[in-house]
Design a protein around this motif. Structure first.
Motif, PDB file in Angstrom:
ATOM      1  N   GLU A  21     -51.138-141.669  12.726  1.00 46.88           N
ATOM      2  CA  GLU A  21     -51.085-140.999  14.122  1.00 46.88           C
ATOM      3  C   GLU A  21     -52.105-141.777  15.077  1.00 46.88           C
ATOM      4  O   GLU A  21     -53.100-141.745  14.815  1.00 46.88           O
ATOM      5  N   PRO A  22     -51.838-141.998  16.268  1.00 45.35           N
ATOM      6  CA  PRO A  22     -52.592-142.342  17.408  1.00 45.35           C
ATOM      7  C   PRO A  22     -53.224-141.179  18.147  1.00 45.35           C
ATOM      8  O   PRO A  22     -52.449-140.190  18.379  1.00 45.35           O
ATOM      9  N   TRP A  23     -54.447-141.435  18.600  1.00 42.18           N
ATOM     10  CA  TRP A  23     -55.350-140.238  19.351  1.00 42.18           C
ATOM     11  C   TRP A  23     -56.098-141.045  20.431  1.00 42.18           C
ATOM     12  O   TRP A  23     -56.821-141.836  20.058  1.00 42.18           O
ATOM     13  N   ILE A  24     -55.389-140.597  21.466  1.00 41.34           N
ATOM     14  CA  ILE A  24     -55.882-141.615  22.912  1.00 41.34           C
ATOM     15  C   ILE A  24     -57.116-140.806  23.371  1.00 41.34           C
ATOM     16  O   ILE A  24     -56.761-139.262  23.504  1.00 41.34           O
ATOM     17  N   LEU A  25     -58.170-141.130  23.619  1.00 42.94           N
ATOM     18  CA  LEU A  25     -59.346-140.728  24.044  1.00 42.94           C
ATOM     19  C   LEU A  25     -59.761-140.504  25.626  1.00 42.94           C
ATOM     20  O   LEU A  25     -59.118-141.517  26.139  1.00 42.94           O
TER      21      LEU A  25
END
Length: 669
Positions: free
Chosen positions: A278-282
């Protein structure tokens, strides 16, 4: 039973939607379009004031499909347990300790998944929130159109896992709804909730417990070349709680796995056909990730962008309450192998059971009747807590409102049917009575058992044999453990051939009903003499003293003989001897999910309980799982015994039934 003052509220997308029928039998089922309303994370908030703290504050709450509840920024509960809309569960929660004098805020994160699958009754266009808050017996707050609502824009769809049983969660920490549960969050730009115009729920208090959560710290962490890895020591059900410092718009790739690859990286493409990435954008500065959905994993791997640093990594597990109240039998207590098997099975139940009994928690996530009966029996024996057993029995019979011969996978919109599973449930009703002594509950369920068996008799019995089954006969799973069982039993087709497995189950279920009637001082449900005569004429080979697979086959399989043996249907001593010797020669690991239990049951029925310990110490069975590093039971005896093995599968925790200190002859006799 609570009578709600609150109304079902939702947002503008769902307010006018009509409920959609999702209940179609498996053969000939239409494909429903689930593209429009799906993966909706919808938030609700409401402030209220208290002059003084109440002595007792009770919140009655439910949501469709699921909710997570916060009061004054603190997590309180999640639910409801999976259920049908015509007996929809609500939770009753003591929330006194979460309140404070003055201003308070209640915040709820709901999910409408919107898929046709084994997890929930979803895809039906029903979404909403319902609640009442009562303080010292007086209504303080109800769900109405003064609640604020907004979709959570931080969550994005990046694929599904398993059989479309859960969405992978892309998360964006820049979302304006970040921290929505905190009391000082500004929701003034949110819309007001709307009443659900079309609702058709029949509400019932949830009879099972709420899930408990525990933090597990990693036993080891490692960070090198921008890859952070954490090992939590065993597979758990839950989610990561992460804190990371980074820069605006950077992306962290989050991976979960149950094993490591040979190079030490995390195997995020699971054996169970779930790709856990999964991608997690900061956002700029410190970021916190707490996913809504759970996964099943031991390892976590973070691919970090330049300048990004992990400041916290822990696992928040979720599971059904479990207290071990029964120990291993004294004669097994000094055997390290049997102790290890008992511990493996108990550990599986402790960490694995969720809102419902699921066969595996990553792929199907389904409340399967057949698997569940054996898991419920094990949990009931080990803990003395019968709440989950009652849920399986009650919800199984509730599904007969949809198909009167019962569904296989309960409380969901995927109407799978397996022929054996409802017949196993008959045994669970009797096991529950023999363990708890609850005669009233037996009396409540006995007529339902009879109606179920009459439905089988009406639809499938001809000339004393079940045949023409438009339900899947599993017999044993996976297929390599069927020992060449000579019947066409492919899922999704009608099995016209009378065969030994399903007919043994049927006779056993009728015998079980007769034992219930005897316990209730009622006349027997049915004489089985004509069924037994037809059974032996069709399947028993008097020369070989063994059973053939079907009416028109001469093939003799191990699994085909396990069922008559396990259910006490062997017509003579030579048959008992032949099957028991076959089992001891071929070993328990020649069987698996369903027949291994029934084989062990047969050794109890025929007075050979002293052989159980050595059978269970088969190096290819539970001990293989332990040897391969399993801390919980697998879906196969070993990692490579199935093409899509779940490494956290509940069913064969039933090994503890045959090892625990209980009277097995009284249970199965």
């Amino acid at each position: 039973m609570h009578r709600f003052s609150g109304k079902w509220i939702t947002d503008r997308e769902f307010a006018d939607l009509q409920p959609r029928n999702v209940f179609f039998r498996q053969i000939g089922r239409p494909k429903l379009d689930c593209r429009e309303h799906r993966n909706r994370h919808i938030l609700f908030r409401k402030g209220f004031s208290l002059d003084t703290l109440p002595q007792k504050a009770t919140l009655y709450i439910t949501a469709d499909d699921y909710y997570k509840l916060y009061i004054n920024g603190r997590y309180v509960n999640q639910g409801p347990a999976p259920c049908y809309h015509f007996q929809y569960n609500y939770n009753t929660l003591d929330v006194t300790r979460f309140l404070q004098p003055g201003n308070n805020v209640i915040a709820i994160h709901t999910l409408y998944q919107g898929l046709i699958n084994r997890s929930w009754q979803s895809g039906d266009q029903r979404h909403g929130l319902l609640l009442d808050l009562c303080c010292d017996g007086r209504l303080l707050l109800s769900s109405d159109e003064t609640f604020r609502t907004h979709p959570h824009t931080g969550f994005s769809e990046v694929g599904t896992v398993g059989y479309d049983t859960a969405f992978l969660e892309g998360y964006d920490s820049r979302s304006l709804q970040e921290g929505f549960e905190q009391p000082d969050y500004d929701d003034s730009s949110w819309e007001f909730a709307q009443y659900r115009k079309h609702w058709d729920y029949t509400l019932t208090p949830q009879a099972t417990h709420s899930l408990v959560e525990e933090y597990v710290e990693p036993v080891a962490t490692h960070c090198r070349d921008g890859v952070f890895t954490a090992d939590f020591g065993a597979n758990f059900v839950g989610c990561l709680e992460l804190a990371v410092t980074g820069h605006e718009a950077q992306t962290v790739t989050v991976r979960y796995g149950q094993e490591l690859n040979e190079d030490g990286s995390v195997r995020w493409k699971l054996r169970a056909n779930c790709d856990y990435e999964e991608p997690w954008i900061l956002k700029e500065g410190e970021n916190h990730l707490s996913p809504f959905e759970y996964k099943v994993f031991r390892y976590a791997e973070l691919l970090l962008p330049p300048g990004c640093q992990v400041t916290q990594c822990r696992l928040l597990t979720r599971h059904y309450p479990f207290t071990l109240n029964r120990q291993i039998r004294p004669e097994y207590a000094k055997d390290p192998d049997l102790q290890a098997i008992f511990g493996l099975c108990a550990n599986t139940l402790y960490w694995g059971v969720q809102d419902a009994i699921q066969d595996c928690m990553e792929r199907e996530r389904g409340f399967y009747v057949g698997d569940g009966c054996y898991t419920c029996l094990t949990g009931l024996l080990l803990t003395g807590d019968d709440t989950m057993t009652r849920k399986l029995i009650d919800d199984g019979f509730a599904s007969t409102q949809l198909v009167d011969t019962m569904l296989t996978c309960l409380d969901c919109s995927f109407m799978q049917e397996v022929a054996e599973y409802p017949l196993i449930l008959c045994d669970l009703v009797l096991w529950h009575y023999r363990i708890t002594g609850d005669r009233d509950y037996l009396a409540q369920n006995y007529p339902k058992v009879c109606r179920l068996l009459e439905a089988y008799r009406r639809d499938y019995e001809k000339d004393g044999l079940l045949q023409d089954l438009d339900k899947w006969c599993v017999v044993e799973w996976p297929k390599p453990y069927r020992d060449g069982y000579d019947v066409q039993i492919r899922e999704g087709t009608v099995c016209h051939e009378p065969h030994v497995s399903i007919n043994a189950y049927y006779i056993q279920a009728i015998h079980t009903a007769n034992k219930m009637a005897d316990a209730l001082a009622l006349p027997a449900y049915r004489d089985t003499a004509c069924l037994l005569e037809a059974f032996y004429a069709a399947f028993y080979d008097e020369k070989r003293h063994l059973f053939t697979d079907s009416l028109h086959s001469e093939h003799v399989s191990l699994v085909g003989n396990v069922f008559p043996f396990g259910f006490g249907l062997c017509p003579d001593a030579e048959c008992v001897k032949n099957i028991s010797e076959m089992l001891q020669s071929r070993k328990l690991s020649s069987l698996y999910l369903f027949t291994a239990f029934i084989a062990l049951e047969g050794f109890v029925r025929y007075g050979m309980q002293d052989r159980i310990g050595s059978l269970m110490k088969d190096e290819g069975a539970w001990l293989r799982t332990i040897r391969e590093g399993g801390k919980v039971t697998f879906e196969g005896w070993g990692k490579d015994t199935k093409w899509n093995t779940s490494l956290f599968h509940l069913t064969i925790s039933y090994g503890a039934v045959f090892l625990c200190d209980t009277d097995l002859e009284a249970l199965f006799g």
